[in-house]
Write an enzyme that holds these catalytic residues in place. Structure first.
Site, PDB file in Angstrom:
ATOM      1  N   HIS A  87       0.781  -1.198   0.104  1.00  0.00           N
ATOM      2  CA  HIS A  87       0.136  -0.021  -0.026  1.00  0.00           C
ATOM      3  C   HIS A  87       0.699   1.125  -0.051  1.00  0.00           C
ATOM      4  O   HIS A  87       1.884   1.232   0.615  1.00  0.00           O
ATOM      5  CB  HIS A  87      -1.088   0.169   0.975  1.00  0.00           C
ATOM      6  CG  HIS A  87      -0.348  -0.039   2.410  1.00  0.00           C
ATOM      7  ND1 HIS A  87      -0.203   1.196   3.110  1.00  0.00           N
ATOM      8  CD2 HIS A  87      -0.071  -0.987   3.608  1.00  0.00           C
ATOM      9  CE1 HIS A  87       0.385   0.879   4.388  1.00  0.00           C
ATOM     10  NE2 HIS A  87       0.299  -0.452   4.490  1.00  0.00           N
ATOM     11  N   ASP A  89      -0.674   4.387   0.849  1.00  0.00           N
ATOM     12  CA  ASP A  89      -1.173   5.110   1.549  1.00  0.00           C
ATOM     13  C   ASP A  89      -0.861   5.089   3.154  1.00  0.00           C
ATOM     14  O   ASP A  89       0.164   3.897   3.297  1.00  0.00           O
ATOM     15  CB  ASP A  89      -2.615   4.985   1.814  1.00  0.00           C
ATOM     16  CG  ASP A  89      -3.120   3.792   2.362  1.00  0.00           C
ATOM     17  OD1 ASP A  89      -2.343   2.695   2.110  1.00  0.00           O
ATOM     18  OD2 ASP A  89      -4.072   3.776   3.291  1.00  0.00           O
ATOM     19  N   GLU A 154      -5.428   0.993   2.618  1.00  0.00           N
ATOM     20  CA  GLU A 154      -5.028  -0.164   3.594  1.00  0.00           C
ATOM     21  C   GLU A 154      -5.252   0.397   4.991  1.00  0.00           C
ATOM     22  O   GLU A 154      -5.777  -0.271   5.755  1.00  0.00           O
ATOM     23  CB  GLU A 154      -3.614  -0.557   3.319  1.00  0.00           C
ATOM     24  CG  GLU A 154      -3.642  -2.070   4.241  1.00  0.00           C
ATOM     25  CD  GLU A 154      -3.074  -1.917   5.617  1.00  0.00           C
ATOM     26  OE1 GLU A 154      -3.065  -2.975   6.019  1.00  0.00           O
ATOM     27  OE2 GLU A 154      -2.787  -0.736   5.855  1.00  0.00           O
ATOM     28  N   GLU A 155      -4.785   1.577   5.121  1.00  0.00           N
ATOM     29  CA  GLU A 155      -4.750   2.254   6.535  1.00  0.00           C
ATOM     30  C   GLU A 155      -6.192   2.719   6.890  1.00  0.00           C
ATOM     31  O   GLU A 155      -6.369   3.090   7.954  1.00  0.00           O
ATOM     32  CB  GLU A 155      -3.790   3.439   6.413  1.00  0.00           C
ATOM     33  CG  GLU A 155      -2.282   3.089   6.178  1.00  0.00           C
ATOM     34  CD  GLU A 155      -1.930   2.293   7.441  1.00  0.00           C
ATOM     35  OE1 GLU A 155      -2.508   1.808   8.470  1.00  0.00           O
ATOM     36  OE2 GLU A 155      -0.610   1.775   7.432  1.00  0.00           O
ATOM     37  N   ASP A 181       4.728  -6.134   4.272  1.00  0.00           N
ATOM     38  CA  ASP A 181       4.211  -5.006   5.171  1.00  0.00           C
ATOM     39  C   ASP A 181       4.019  -5.648   6.546  1.00  0.00           C
ATOM     40  O   ASP A 181       2.950  -5.289   7.422  1.00  0.00           O
ATOM     41  CB  ASP A 181       2.621  -4.916   4.645  1.00  0.00           C
ATOM     42  CG  ASP A 181       2.070  -3.779   5.265  1.00  0.00           C
ATOM     43  OD1 ASP A 181       2.566  -2.750   5.834  1.00  0.00           O
ATOM     44  OD2 ASP A 181       0.782  -3.619   5.183  1.00  0.00           O
TER      45      ASP A 181
END
Ligand code: BES
Ligand code: ZN
Length: 460
Positions: A87, A89, A154-155, A181
């Site tokens: 990701h 973000d 994702e966050e 991640d």
């Protein structure tokens, strides 16, 4: 192989400079006003992927933030395909005053790159892009087919990615999903993660009287929503740390003796853990160790509590409303829809008739347990050992990557969690960092992974 490694060595500075550019874009996904920066970041990434030699790449729009996609299928139908997920973000930066240097002006101190997103997940996902570039520049090809799926949500729960995957199964078809991640167990100890907790995130609103009241005139006669909500929250766990929602533990997969033994062999010191947090002790579900509690047992936290007067000085108010944000980390085989329903029912059942209660589900993701004996995991073990010189250990994670369970259910592909973060990276906190050695070593381990994977994981 030598040429590949020397390309990586020669391009260290260039790769770091590019990572810095990536880190300068404030792609905070959870703040709606920031959407243009998130898009700017997606476009920058797309350009970088293209310049790295993956010409077949594009942006997929969603109702939320864009998805960056790329593929290199030049190894042909007989070669296996790895889909790399990550990701671009990042989390918000508050409290900003606690950052030693600005979150979006990357800087290096003590062998670490400090910036929001450096470890979670820009630095980690970027190692794969630079590994691909290194193969393509050195050999003009890769030993396997590669697909890149890098999302911008994702966050904040990956809310649009699940549908995208369901609608694009053919495009995303692959033999293995590779994700970087997660964290190592400790500095200098490469780790392969084999389980992530899931999450169910809700918000509960309690409304009492139709307006804020004078606490002298009405206090003692009208239920105070903050008090009511605090009581409800207190009923979520007992004094042994057991969650009291009926049916909550129904589907929890118990730890095996072998797993508990495996956890005990890891170099964990409760004292160091407490010292680092400056707390005098830990507390959690009775009968479990700290690693068991955070990796393999579900948990429930209040993430925020809102209500009444919190400005300077005193105000004698009996507030009309109160609310709380509550998240639960889930373990295999709990299901987040089921858990959201169970907590909603429970909160409704314990609320007194003097208030109105509303529960909203904010997001969720299922827990995962990935195989430890897949050929992808074997390739990852060899790659990490060869790049970092130390044999990796297996570990689980308490955090969540909500979409990983969808890879298994929709694409039917095993996932390999080959993370590069360190426990000291301060992800989601001020002064997030990523060790430079893990960045450079990560490019090598990814590049070696592609080779090992092509040797070990042949398609049938
Ligand atoms: N990289 C983390 C997952 C993670 C957390 C790995 C801790 C290793 C240790 C990921 O970006 C993350 O933060 N996920 C969120 C998901 C949530 C917002 C749905 C999390 O776990 O809070
Ligand atoms: Zn994160």
């Amino acid at each position: 192989m030598n040429n590949l490694i020397s390309f990586i060595e020669k391009n260290k500075e260039k790769h770091l400079e590019e990572l810095f550019e990536f880190l300068r874009i404030p792609s905070i996904s959870s703040v709606p006003d920031n959407a243009l920066h998130v898009r700017e970041c997606a476009l920058w990434l797309l350009e970088n992927i293209k310049n790295s030699g993956i010409e077949d790449c594009r942006i997929f729009e969603t109702e939320g933030h864009p998805i960056v996609y790329g593929q290199w299928l030049g190894a042909g139908d007989s070669a296996p395909t790895v889909l790399i997920y990550g990701h671009y973000d990042v989390q918000p930066v508050d409290p900003i005053e606690l950052w030693k240097t600005k979150p979006f002006e990357p800087s290096i101190r003590n062998g670490k790159i400090y910036a929001r997103g450096s470890s979670d997940d820009k630095g980690q996902v970027f190692t794969h892009i630079k590994a691909i570039e290194s193969h393509l520049s050195t050999f003009g090809r890769l030993p396997i087919n590669i697909k890149l799926l890098i999302e911008g949500e994702e966050e904040c729960g990956s809310n649009h990615l699940e549908d995208f995957i369901k609608d694009n199964k053919e495009l995303l078809r692959c033999d293995t999903v590779l994700v970087s991640d997660t964290e190592w167990f400790a500095e200098g100890l490469p780790s392969i993660c084999y389980s992530l907790r899931g999450i169910s995130y809700i918000e509960v609103f309690v409304t009492g009287p139709n307006r804020d009241l004078h606490s002298g005139t009405f206090g003692g006669a009208v239920d105070n929503p903050i008090f009511v909500l605090a009581n409800m929250i207190a009923k979520l766990k007992d004094e042994y740390g057991r969650i009291q929602i009926p049916g909550f533990y129904d589907d929890v997969l118990e730890l095996t003796i072998e797993e508990r033994e495996g956890f005990k062999k890891l170099p964990f010191s409760e004292k160091e853990y407490c010292d680092d947090l400056e707390v005098d002790g830990v507390n959690g579900e009775f009968g479990y160790t700290t690693l068991e509690r955070t990796w393999a047992r579900p948990s429930l936290d209040i993430n925020g509590f809102n209500g009444g007067y919190i400005g300077e000085g005193a105000k004698t108010v009996l507030p009309s409303t109160a609310s709380a944000k509550i998240s639960m980390r889930l373990v295999p085989h709990q299901n987040y829809y089921d858990i959201s329903e169970k907590i909603t029912k429970y909160l409704m059942s314990i609320a007194p008739p003097t208030v109105k209660v509303k529960v909203n589900t904010l997001h969720g993701g299922n827990p995962v347990l990935v195989p430890r004996d897949s050929c992808g995991v074997k390739a990852a073990m060899l790659a990490l050992e060869s790049a970092f010189g130390t044999k990796p250990v297996f570990m689980r994670e308490g955090g969540s990557i909500p979409i990983v369970s969808t890879f298994l259910s929709e694409l039917e592909s095993p996932t390999v969690l080959m993370g590069l973060g360190l426990p000291s990276d301060n992800i989601h906190s001020p002064n997030e960092s990523f060790a430079i050695d893990n960045f450079y070593g990560g490019i090598k381990s990814s590049a070696i992974f592609f080779d090992e994977y092509s040797k070990i994981c042949k398609t049938d």
